[in-house]
Design a protein around this motif. Structure first.
Motif, short mmCIF file in Angstrom:
data_model
loop_
_atom_site.label_atom_id
_atom_site.label_comp_id
_atom_site.label_asym_id
_atom_site.label_seq_id
_atom_site.Cartn_x
_atom_site.Cartn_y
_atom_site.Cartn_z
N VAL A 122 0.04 -8.36 -6.49
CA VAL A 122 -1.16 -7.94 -7.22
C VAL A 122 -1.93 -6.99 -6.33
O VAL A 122 -2.26 -7.33 -5.20
CB VAL A 122 -2.03 -9.15 -7.60
N THR A 123 -2.19 -5.79 -6.84
CA THR A 123 -2.94 -4.79 -6.10
C THR A 123 -4.14 -4.36 -6.93
O THR A 123 -3.97 -3.92 -8.07
CB THR A 123 -2.08 -3.58 -5.76
N VAL A 124 -5.32 -4.52 -6.36
CA VAL A 124 -6.55 -4.12 -7.04
C VAL A 124 -7.12 -2.92 -6.29
O VAL A 124 -7.57 -3.02 -5.15
CB VAL A 124 -7.57 -5.27 -7.07
N SER A 125 -7.07 -1.78 -6.95
CA SER A 125 -7.48 -0.54 -6.29
C SER A 125 -7.83 0.51 -7.33
O SER A 125 -7.24 0.55 -8.41
CB SER A 125 -6.36 -0.03 -5.39
N SER A 126 -8.78 1.35 -6.97
CA SER A 126 -9.13 2.46 -7.85
C SER A 126 -8.36 3.71 -7.45
O SER A 126 -8.50 4.77 -8.08
CB SER A 126 -10.64 2.72 -7.81
#
Length: 126
Positions: A122-126
């Protein structure tokens, strides 16, 4: 052979949502307490959430309380982790694990869990 397979990970923007699934085979899910764990690079594995055999007990890490929800569908042999309001610090490999030893209330300590999946990123990035 007892197996757990995670799915549903991916790249999401901050504030977004993902639902992870943990499909169990080789045993009847009714007999197992299930936990979700995560490990970010350079950090120790963290117990994120757990759910008891009959769903009457759940537990969450303080860092995800109110944002993540664990649930299970014993008929489908699947456990879910709904993750909302995701933050960059939620980025990690997420694992599900099963314990046939825990009775009653679930526990997030990894030592209770004997069977592990391979993990989903899971990668949370803008």
């Amino acid at each position: 052979q007892l197996q757990l397979v995670e799915s549903g990970g991916g790249l999401v923007q901050p504030g977004g949502s993902l639902r992870l699934s943990c499909a169990v085979s080789g045993f009847t899910l009714n007999y197992a307490t299930i936990g979700w764990f995560r490990q970010a690079p350079g950090k120790e594995r963290e117990g994120v959430s757990c759910i008891s055999k009959n769903s009457d007990s759940t537990n969450y890490a303080g860092s995800v309380e109110g944002r993540f929800t664990i649930s299970r569908d014993n008929a489908k042999n699947t456990v879910y982790l709904q993750m909302n309001s995701l933050k960059p610090e939620d980025t990690a490999v997420y694992y599900c694990a099963a314990s046939l030893r825990v009775a009653g209330a679930c526990a997030r300590a990894s030592g209770w869990y004997d069977y592990w999946g391979q993990g989903t990123q899971v990668t949370v990035s803008s």
